[in-house]
Design an enzyme around this catalytic site. Structure first.
Site: not given
Ligand code: GLC
Length: 603
Positions: A101, A209, A267, A339-340
């Site tokens: 990540d 991320d 992402e 995980h979100d």
């Molecule tokens: C992304 C991650 C999330 C995190 C956010 C800030 O969306 O998946 O878990 O809180 O970024 O890093």
């Protein structure tokens, strides 16, 4: 259309590990790298090709490791760099790749870069972050004096005042996650050097991320205010002015010229199909694929904690558009969970004892048979469900805790506080101690809790359910977050022993993709877009055509696809009921799925 996948990741399946909750070897209640190593055989049995590891770098853990204070080490809670090297070698030995990540929109406020940056306006690292004085004509710290009206993703303002210098720094997430200033070439070079360091160590790529937030409009304009509160600044930082330039530069400085088979997935909240086509066009050298958010936002209103109903028609329209939009150029990533997100079987399926396994396998089948690279989030292959949260003290996630505090403060149910209700408690630990004030507050708290139970990220973060035993076989210590009591029936040990389990169904789906190029690269054709119960589509490659059917309901449903009798008589490749009683029609039982295959002689 080429008959064989052009690129290895088109026929690959990625498995996401959330290390805190996967397997705890040390007994401290938090998962670790040694725990992951001890479960690699399980992952190999499932058949996945790539492991994506959520962050295990040193971190104050304000946002569960997405707040990194050192990019080139391992947090002692997870192990050591030697453990990491062992994990990498053991994964490679089993033919699995390992992807890290990459969290570089922001660092932790405890990262040395930020520690130095906050030393003063003249510090050479000042320009590594976004520092701004108060709004013109206002005193620093006065209500509304923040440089912009932007709200943060975790409630409250996106700006934090640094008393010493009288300036604010930008944090799109928690106040302990200051945003890096990508306009500064030194920042970019430091990030690229770090990425090369990990690639040289042997990792196989990165999940990036919120990578479409790294380019901000440097003028930082205010955003529109939707119904009171903070402004929405996203138009100024989602896919900002230099995003394509930055990703192309990253490719050039990090990936170009390496002969390894790497994977990059960005992402990208708020990304559109048109933008995604640009990001994933191989000729542009940006990323291999993106995580888009449209399909996981269909069931929400003004925000994720105001959920609306689920509509199958909307889901088909959305995923169908993404399939069509990236058919000729670009590539989709496919996911229900991470995980979100809350657990998909509780969200789009039916997690009752009667239908949990059926709806979990149906959902998996529909997703994995789309064109794109599927991602499995730990426990999804077991049909793990949303958690049981008795009260606010059962939650751990900063997003949930801050939202709870802010929502109660906004209804006036909380202790009255001057100014920004969150100003004094925007860390997870502080927000956790915030509670309702009683009376009317109880009703407001109950409503907020109901929303959290449904949508909180903690639903995905409860420990992996390995066995029916103590702590689900996750840890010999006290787990950092409660174990779902349904581990007594839903667990890996039981599912491995049951050939009809969700686990074995996922294993077959993954094998189908490996064995049949049509799953990876066949053309996708949506059918029955107006059917309220049935998700139906075809895949075509050369002389082969497959039909995929999923009943998204607990009632019987007839799939009225063209040439239904022909399909009913075709080869059934996979289903989730033991047998299909009638080979003359396409009547689906509750939550049933089927994959049919036909071949026609080429002309
Ligand atoms: C992304 C991650 C999330 C995190 C956010 C800030 O969306 O998946 O878990 O809180 O970024 O890093």
């Amino acid at each position: 259309m080429a008959s064989n996948p052009a690129v290895w990741w088109q026929s690959a399946v990625v498995y996401q590990i959330y290390p805190r909750s996967f397997r705890d070897a040390s007994g401290d209640g938090i998962g670790d790298l040694a725990g992951i190593i001890s479960r690699l055989d399980y992952l190999q049995r499932l058949g996945v090709d790539v492991l994506w590891l959520s962050p295990t770098f040193p971190s104050p853990q304000d946002d569960a490791g997405y707040d990194i204070s050192d990019y080139t080490d391992i947090d002692p809670v997870f192990g050591t760099l030697a453990d990491f090297d062992r994990l990498l070698a053991e994964a490679h030995r089993r033919g699995m790749k390992l992807v890290l990540d990459l969290v570089v929109n922001h660092t932790s406020d405890e990262h040395p870069w930020f520690q130095q940056s906050r030393r003063g306006k003249d510090d050479p690292k000042r320009e590594w972050y976004w520092w701004r004085g108060p709004r013109a004509g206002m005193a620093a710290g006065a209500p509304g004096a923040e440089p912009t009206n932007w709200g943060s993703a975790f409630s409250g303002s996106a700006w934090e005042l640094d008393e010493a210098s009288g300036e604010y720094y930008l944090h799109l997430f928690s106040r302990k996650q200051p945003d890096l200033n990508w306009e500064n070439p030194q920042v970019r070079e430091a990030v690229y050097a770090m990425m090369r360091w990990w690639l040289d160590r042997g990792v196989d790529g990165f999940r990036m991320d919120v990578i479409n937030m790294i380019s901000k409009d440097p003028r930082l304009p205010d955003g529109p205010v939707h119904g009171g509160g903070y402004g929405d600044g996203s138009a100024h930082y989602i896919c900002g002015p230099r995003i394509h330039e930055f990703l192309q530069e990253m490719h050039q400085r990090v990936f170009a010229g390496r002969d390894a088979q790497l994977l990059t997935v960005g992402e990208m909240p708020g990304v559109t199909v048109e933008q995604a086509r640009l990001f994933t066009d191989p000729d542009r050298h940006e990323v291999d694929m993106v995580f888009q958010f449209e399909h996981v936002q269909l069931d929400q209103g003004i925000d994720k904690f105001h959920p609306t109903g689920f509509s199958l028609l909307d889901l088909k329209a959305s995923l169908g558009r993404w399939q069509a939009g990236l058919a000729e150029v670009g590539w989709n990533s496919l996911y229900w969970n991470n995980h979100d997100q809350p657990r998909v079987v509780s969200r789009f399926g039916d997690d009752s004892d009667q239908y949990r396994a059926l709806s979990a396998t149906m959902l998996g089948t529909v997703l994995h048979l789309h064109r794109g690279t599927p991602y499995v989030y730990q426990g999804e292959e077991l049909g793990m469900t949303n958690a049981v949260f008795a009260g606010i003290s059962d939650f751990r996630d900063i997003e949930s805790l801050n939202y709870y505090a802010a929502a109660l403060a906004a209804t006036g149910s909380d202790q009255p506080m001057p100014g920004d209700p969150l100003a004094d408690r925007t860390t997870a630990a502080e927000a956790a101690s915030a509670g309702a004030g009683g009376g009317a507050g109880d009703a407001a708290a109950a409503e907020v809790l109901a929303a959290l139970r449904r949508m909180s990220r903690d639903n995905a973060r409860t420990p992996m359910q390995w066995t029916a035993g103590r702590n689900a076989g996750f840890s010999s210590g006290e787990p950092w977050i409660g174990v779902n009591p349904n581990h007594r029936t839903i667990n890996a040990e039981a599912e491995l022993a049951d050939p009809d389990s969700v686990f074995h169904h996922y294993r077959k789906l993954i094998a189908l993709r490996h064995d049949h190029p049509i799953v990876a690269v066949g053309d996708f054709g949506m059918l029955l877009p107006q059917d309220e119960q049935v998700y139906a589509f075809t895949r075509r490659l050369d002389s082969e055509c497959w039909l995929v059917l999923g009943n998204f309901s607990g009632a019987e449903a007839t799939a009225t696809v063209p040439d239904a009798p022909g399909w009913a008589a075709a080869q059934l490749l996979l289903g989730n009921y033991p047998a299909v009683p009638d080979a003359t029609s396409l009547v689906l039982r509750p939550w049933e799925c089927r994959i049919y295959r036909r071949t026609t002689a080429p002309d």
